[in-house]
Enzyme design. Sequence first.
Site, PDB file in Angstrom:
ATOM      1  N   CYS A 115       0.816  -1.228   0.000  1.00 28.47           N
ATOM      2  CA  CYS A 115       0.000   0.000   0.000  1.00 28.47           C
ATOM      3  C   CYS A 115       0.842   1.267   0.000  1.00 28.47           C
ATOM      4  O   CYS A 115       0.332   2.344  -0.280  1.00 28.47           O
ATOM      5  CB  CYS A 115      -0.938  -0.001   1.192  1.00 28.47           C
ATOM      6  SG  CYS A 115      -1.879  -1.519   1.318  1.00 28.47           S
ATOM      7  N   HIS A 255      -3.449   6.808   3.042  1.00 28.29           N
ATOM      8  CA  HIS A 255      -3.852   5.552   2.413  1.00 28.29           C
ATOM      9  C   HIS A 255      -5.184   5.127   3.024  1.00 28.29           C
ATOM     10  O   HIS A 255      -5.369   5.174   4.241  1.00 28.29           O
ATOM     11  CB  HIS A 255      -2.780   4.486   2.661  1.00 28.29           C
ATOM     12  CG  HIS A 255      -3.259   3.091   2.380  1.00 28.29           C
ATOM     13  ND1 HIS A 255      -3.865   2.759   1.185  1.00 28.29           N
ATOM     14  CD2 HIS A 255      -3.256   1.965   3.140  1.00 28.29           C
ATOM     15  CE1 HIS A 255      -4.203   1.470   1.231  1.00 28.29           C
ATOM     16  NE2 HIS A 255      -3.854   0.974   2.392  1.00 28.29           N
ATOM     17  N   ASN A 285     -10.199  -0.609   0.280  1.00 27.36           N
ATOM     18  CA  ASN A 285      -8.742  -0.459   0.295  1.00 27.36           C
ATOM     19  C   ASN A 285      -8.196  -0.919  -1.060  1.00 27.36           C
ATOM     20  O   ASN A 285      -8.262  -2.100  -1.382  1.00 27.36           O
ATOM     21  CB  ASN A 285      -8.174  -1.310   1.447  1.00 27.36           C
ATOM     22  CG  ASN A 285      -6.656  -1.266   1.541  1.00 27.36           C
ATOM     23  OD1 ASN A 285      -5.972  -0.831   0.626  1.00 27.36           O
ATOM     24  ND2 ASN A 285      -6.140  -1.751   2.658  1.00 27.36           N
TER      25      ASN A 285
END
Length: 328
Positions: A115, A255, A285
């Site tokens: 990520c 994020h 996500n």
Amino acid sequence: MASQNAGIIGMGHSYPEGILTNADLEKIVETSDEWITTRTGIKQRHKAAENEYTSMFGTEAAKRALEKAGLRPEDIELIVCATTTPDQILPCTGAIIQAQLGAHNAAGMDVFAACSGFLYGITMVESMIRTGQIKYALVIGAEVLTKYVDYTDRGTCILFGDGAGAAVLGPVPEDKGILATKIRSDGRFEEQLYCPGGGTKYGTTHETIDKRMHYFKMKGNELFKVAVRSMAEISAEMIEKAGLAVNDIDLVIPHQANQRITDAVASRLGVPEEKVYSNIAMHGNTSSASIPIAMDECIESGRITEGTTVLLTAFGGGVTWGGTVLRF
Ligand code: UT7
């Protein structure tokens, strides 16, 4: 050597049309819209079809970013594709995207930092532009995570979605662009989020597939704490390194891992809710794609305009993390 500021001069994003809602997940695993919403903030996520794959979204996002930057594919000298879900192991997705774009003067490569990958790419490219090694580069975060998600594991399958975001980086005037950026990792936390199968340690066999080793595994609860601590610490460090105070930050784009993580990071930093961007309800996500998708949405909606000072921070499997302060 003279130092040249590097900044983002165009962005784009793209995601599959397919949508997986919490109601859809209720039919697949033992979960509820109420649990997912209160524990994560997610209401839906985009999901690629069988015949859709990572480079398709990366290329589309990159085309849009180039258009916004007013550049041609031939102007790009480096393409960094941040992805944990490449089209295939060889060649790298950066090279595949290069071919799809017709960016024949570029080198294409992948960054495998989960990520945090987009911030890894930004950090590398920033120094190459600053030192005059290259002029224009594309940094892309592109993922089709839903093909690595175990839809029998309710702890992970509710989280992840697909999509891509891209940024064209190039020289910008003094006082603009990337003011501070840093990346970190700590491989000792490997087993908090990992995918064991399919590599040289556990090559693909009937056994690894039967054991579902080709899917992501996560210790969500432990990861949660490390994520909040790491993102808050590196954010504070980057604000200071940029010579700014928390109040100087106009917008925080973290994020998008979990709304509760975002809230906890903002609260640790002392940033008010209205300065923190969230789109997790709509996208889930999307790993390395989450920050560039969110940034481009902010540009499109006018939340980012010329002069806006933005803090980006990411955290992911590895574990990896990063922070970037930039001014548009
Ligand atoms: O992008 C990379 C970084 N990613 C992250 O940092 C993710 C970080 N972790 C998280 O976002 C959260 O830990 C999760 C959303 C994954 C889980 O939330 P949590 O509040 O940490 O829940 P938990 O794992 O502590 O589980 C609490 C309970 C458990 O039941 P018991 O043991 O209390 O009976 C779980 O079995 O919730 C249960 N549970 C669920 N229930 C309904 C776990 N997943 C689900 C589910 N639906 N989908």
